[in-house]
Design a protein around this motif. Sequence first.
Motif, PDB file in Angstrom:
ATOM      1  N   ARG A 216       0.834  -1.206   0.000  1.00 24.46           N
ATOM      2  CA  ARG A 216       0.000   0.000   0.000  1.00 24.46           C
ATOM      3  C   ARG A 216       0.874   1.264   0.000  1.00 24.46           C
ATOM      4  O   ARG A 216       1.831   1.343   0.749  1.00 24.46           O
ATOM      5  CB  ARG A 216      -0.879  -0.001   1.266  1.00 24.46           C
ATOM      6  CG  ARG A 216      -1.721   1.251   1.443  1.00 24.46           C
ATOM      7  CD  ARG A 216      -1.851   1.629   2.897  1.00 24.46           C
ATOM      8  NE  ARG A 216      -0.569   1.875   3.517  1.00 24.46           N
ATOM      9  CZ  ARG A 216       0.120   3.010   3.391  1.00 24.46           C
ATOM     10  NH1 ARG A 216      -0.346   3.995   2.673  1.00 24.46           N
ATOM     11  NH2 ARG A 216       1.300   3.158   3.979  1.00 24.46           N
ATOM     12  N   ARG A 217       0.588   2.221  -0.870  1.00 22.99           N
ATOM     13  CA  ARG A 217       1.342   3.476  -0.892  1.00 22.99           C
ATOM     14  C   ARG A 217       0.370   4.646  -0.976  1.00 22.99           C
ATOM     15  O   ARG A 217      -0.775   4.488  -1.382  1.00 22.99           O
ATOM     16  CB  ARG A 217       2.283   3.564  -2.103  1.00 22.99           C
ATOM     17  CG  ARG A 217       3.454   2.603  -2.157  1.00 22.99           C
ATOM     18  CD  ARG A 217       4.688   3.089  -1.403  1.00 22.99           C
ATOM     19  NE  ARG A 217       4.528   3.124   0.039  1.00 22.99           N
ATOM     20  CZ  ARG A 217       4.580   2.057   0.850  1.00 22.99           C
ATOM     21  NH1 ARG A 217       4.810   0.864   0.379  1.00 22.99           N
ATOM     22  NH2 ARG A 217       4.401   2.193   2.156  1.00 22.99           N
ATOM     23  N   SER A 218       0.868   5.824  -0.593  1.00 22.16           N
ATOM     24  CA  SER A 218       0.101   7.055  -0.797  1.00 22.16           C
ATOM     25  C   SER A 218       0.384   7.535  -2.212  1.00 22.16           C
ATOM     26  O   SER A 218       1.533   7.834  -2.541  1.00 22.16           O
ATOM     27  CB  SER A 218       0.561   8.127   0.194  1.00 22.16           C
ATOM     28  OG  SER A 218       0.293   7.708   1.504  1.00 22.16           O
TER      29      SER A 218
ATOM     30  N   ARG B 170       0.294  10.074  -5.327  1.00 23.12           N
ATOM     31  CA  ARG B 170       0.212  11.520  -5.581  1.00 23.12           C
ATOM     32  C   ARG B 170       0.306  11.837  -7.072  1.00 23.12           C
ATOM     33  O   ARG B 170       0.581  12.965  -7.448  1.00 23.12           O
ATOM     34  CB  ARG B 170       1.305  12.243  -4.784  1.00 23.12           C
ATOM     35  CG  ARG B 170       1.164  12.029  -3.277  1.00 23.12           C
ATOM     36  CD  ARG B 170       2.107  12.867  -2.468  1.00 23.12           C
ATOM     37  NE  ARG B 170       1.958  12.607  -1.043  1.00 23.12           N
ATOM     38  CZ  ARG B 170       2.660  11.701  -0.359  1.00 23.12           C
ATOM     39  NH1 ARG B 170       3.570  10.966  -0.980  1.00 23.12           N
ATOM     40  NH2 ARG B 170       2.465  11.530   0.939  1.00 23.12           N
TER      41      ARG B 170
ATOM     42  N   CYS C 148      -5.815  12.512   3.209  1.00 27.48           N
ATOM     43  CA  CYS C 148      -5.569  13.930   2.918  1.00 27.48           C
ATOM     44  C   CYS C 148      -5.895  14.834   4.102  1.00 27.48           C
ATOM     45  O   CYS C 148      -7.001  15.391   4.200  1.00 27.48           O
ATOM     46  CB  CYS C 148      -6.332  14.354   1.668  1.00 27.48           C
ATOM     47  SG  CYS C 148      -5.680  15.908   1.057  1.00 27.48           S
TER      48      CYS C 148
ATOM     49  N   LEU D 194      -4.598  17.684   4.602  1.00 24.77           N
ATOM     50  CA  LEU D 194      -4.725  19.080   4.170  1.00 24.77           C
ATOM     51  C   LEU D 194      -6.164  19.388   3.743  1.00 24.77           C
ATOM     52  O   LEU D 194      -6.695  20.456   4.041  1.00 24.77           O
ATOM     53  CB  LEU D 194      -3.752  19.372   3.018  1.00 24.77           C
ATOM     54  CG  LEU D 194      -2.257  19.390   3.397  1.00 24.77           C
ATOM     55  CD1 LEU D 194      -1.393  19.673   2.176  1.00 24.77           C
ATOM     56  CD2 LEU D 194      -1.969  20.420   4.483  1.00 24.77           C
TER      57      LEU D 194
ATOM     58  N   TYR E 216     -12.717  12.960   7.887  1.00 26.37           N
ATOM     59  CA  TYR E 216     -11.465  12.822   7.152  1.00 26.37           C
ATOM     60  C   TYR E 216     -11.729  12.656   5.657  1.00 26.37           C
ATOM     61  O   TYR E 216     -12.863  12.397   5.242  1.00 26.37           O
ATOM     62  CB  TYR E 216     -10.612  11.672   7.682  1.00 26.37           C
ATOM     63  CG  TYR E 216      -9.183  12.144   7.877  1.00 26.37           C
ATOM     64  CD1 TYR E 216      -8.809  12.835   9.011  1.00 26.37           C
ATOM     65  CD2 TYR E 216      -8.230  11.969   6.865  1.00 26.37           C
ATOM     66  CE1 TYR E 216      -7.525  13.332   9.165  1.00 26.37           C
ATOM     67  CE2 TYR E 216      -6.947  12.464   7.017  1.00 26.37           C
ATOM     68  CZ  TYR E 216      -6.602  13.140   8.174  1.00 26.37           C
ATOM     69  OH  TYR E 216      -5.326  13.635   8.324  1.00 26.37           O
TER      70      TYR E 216
HETATM   71  C1  LIG Z   1      -3.660  10.724   8.646  1.00 25.58           C
HETATM   72  C2  LIG Z   1      -2.852  10.964   7.394  1.00 25.58           C
HETATM   73  C3  LIG Z   1      -2.917  12.199   6.767  1.00 25.58           C
HETATM   74  C4  LIG Z   1      -2.194  12.435   5.587  1.00 25.58           C
HETATM   75  N1  LIG Z   1      -2.322  13.621   4.921  1.00 25.58           N
HETATM   76  C5  LIG Z   1      -1.671  13.806   3.735  1.00 25.58           C
HETATM   77  C6  LIG Z   1      -1.859  15.003   2.955  1.00 25.58           C
HETATM   78  O1  LIG Z   1      -2.594  15.912   3.328  1.00 25.58           O
HETATM   79  N2  LIG Z   1      -1.197  15.115   1.769  1.00 25.58           N
HETATM   80  C7  LIG Z   1      -0.377  14.114   1.304  1.00 25.58           C
HETATM   81  O2  LIG Z   1       0.189  14.250   0.214  1.00 25.58           O
HETATM   82  N3  LIG Z   1      -0.169  12.973   2.032  1.00 25.58           N
HETATM   83  C8  LIG Z   1      -0.821  12.791   3.193  1.00 25.58           C
HETATM   84  N4  LIG Z   1      -0.649  11.616   3.919  1.00 25.58           N
HETATM   85  C9  LIG Z   1       0.245  10.567   3.397  1.00 25.58           C
HETATM   86  C10 LIG Z   1       1.515  10.457   4.233  1.00 25.58           C
HETATM   87  O3  LIG Z   1       2.295  11.584   3.999  1.00 25.58           O
HETATM   88  C11 LIG Z   1       2.179   9.147   3.814  1.00 25.58           C
HETATM   89  O4  LIG Z   1       1.537   8.123   4.506  1.00 25.58           O
HETATM   90  C12 LIG Z   1       3.678   9.103   4.032  1.00 25.58           C
HETATM   91  O5  LIG Z   1       4.282   9.965   3.122  1.00 25.58           O
HETATM   92  C13 LIG Z   1       4.245   7.697   3.845  1.00 25.58           C
HETATM   93  O6  LIG Z   1       4.018   7.214   2.557  1.00 25.58           O
HETATM   94  P1  LIG Z   1       3.194   5.856   2.324  1.00 25.58           P
HETATM   95  O7  LIG Z   1       1.782   6.102   2.797  1.00 25.58           O
HETATM   96  O8  LIG Z   1       3.264   5.623   0.846  1.00 25.58           O
HETATM   97  O9  LIG Z   1       3.853   4.776   3.109  1.00 25.58           O
HETATM   98  C14 LIG Z   1      -1.360  11.398   5.079  1.00 25.58           C
HETATM   99  C15 LIG Z   1      -1.311  10.158   5.735  1.00 25.58           C
HETATM  100  C16 LIG Z   1      -2.044   9.939   6.864  1.00 25.58           C
HETATM  101  C17 LIG Z   1      -2.000   8.564   7.494  1.00 25.58           C
END
Ligand SMILES: Cc1cc2nc3c(=O)[nH]c(=O)nc-3n(C[C@H](O)[C@H](O)[C@H](O)COP(=O)(O)O)c2cc1C
Length: 287
Positions: A82-84, A86, A213, A215, A240
Amino acid sequence: MFEVDKEKCIHCGLCIKDCSAKALQFNDENVPEIDEKKCFECQHCLAVCPVGAISVCGKKPENSDKIYFQNPDMILNLIKSRRSYRHYKQENLSKDKIQKLKYMLNYVPTGCNFHKLHFAFIDDIEVMNQFRDYVNKKIVDALTKKPVKAIINKFNRHLKSFLNGEDVVFRGAPHMVVVSTPVDAPCYNVDPMIALSYFELYAQSMNVGTCWCGLAEFCLLIMPELSDYLNIPKGYKASYVMLFGEPDIKYARTIQPEPFEIESVQKGTFKKLGFVDKMKRYFWNLK
Ligand SMILES: Cc1cc2nc3c(=O)[nH]c(=O)nc-3n(C[C@H](O)[C@H](O)[C@H](O)COP(=O)(O)O)c2cc1C
């Protein structure tokens, strides 16, 4: 609301054992019967009955799915990979995938089985673009006007990116889902996060990218008109936001995170804490 098929019931008592509300007991004929006042509609009785004899809350056992999941390694790999995301394709996700994601949400757990979450989906990229433009314009305006600047100082470090037209908040995502809870829900601070965690994993199992997110959540806080636009019901608080869409990037492998502190508590006696330490713990726990 509770029916037992007497032909099928084998009087095993599993439904009674697993009823955490203690709403079930055997009647004189050794058939389970319900005290409806105690039931909180979790449907465990329907789920646990080995012979499918119990219907509850208008739900019949033959309409439940069979449980066939057998591969924990696949789930672990999904969690690890799983990744975030963008980077997203600028197109709508297929209707079928969106439908599946919405359907799955009905199965997420809620504290006390409160089951009253609200999910506002933006599942049309044009609507998302309108929403994005509105929010980004408001942030840029605020960042360049002194009196309001203080409220959104969270965004100050992104000022250059905003002025360059970068989509700092929504990461170019074509869709988002906002989860809200009634303000008086017993587990209002946890239920939404559980729901989005399930959403994220199920989405990624279908190669749908997601990003939590914070933000956008902040934007909902400081721009109340957004909640109105999203039709968040009265008495509900937006909790959220998760962005999602067809990814425009592919990860080839998992990351290798630093381990958390994960400890097993050993057998032993409780330590006698001094007054000051007790107070420190007490106030720390309240935070
Ligand atoms: C509660 C929460 C809020 C987050 N808010 C943002 C955000 O506003 N913008 C963003 O680009 N990433 C956001 N993230 C992603 C984190 O920055 C991300 O989990 C972190 O960079 C690690 O990368 P990964 O999720 O791929 O392991 C958020 C993650 C969590 C768990």
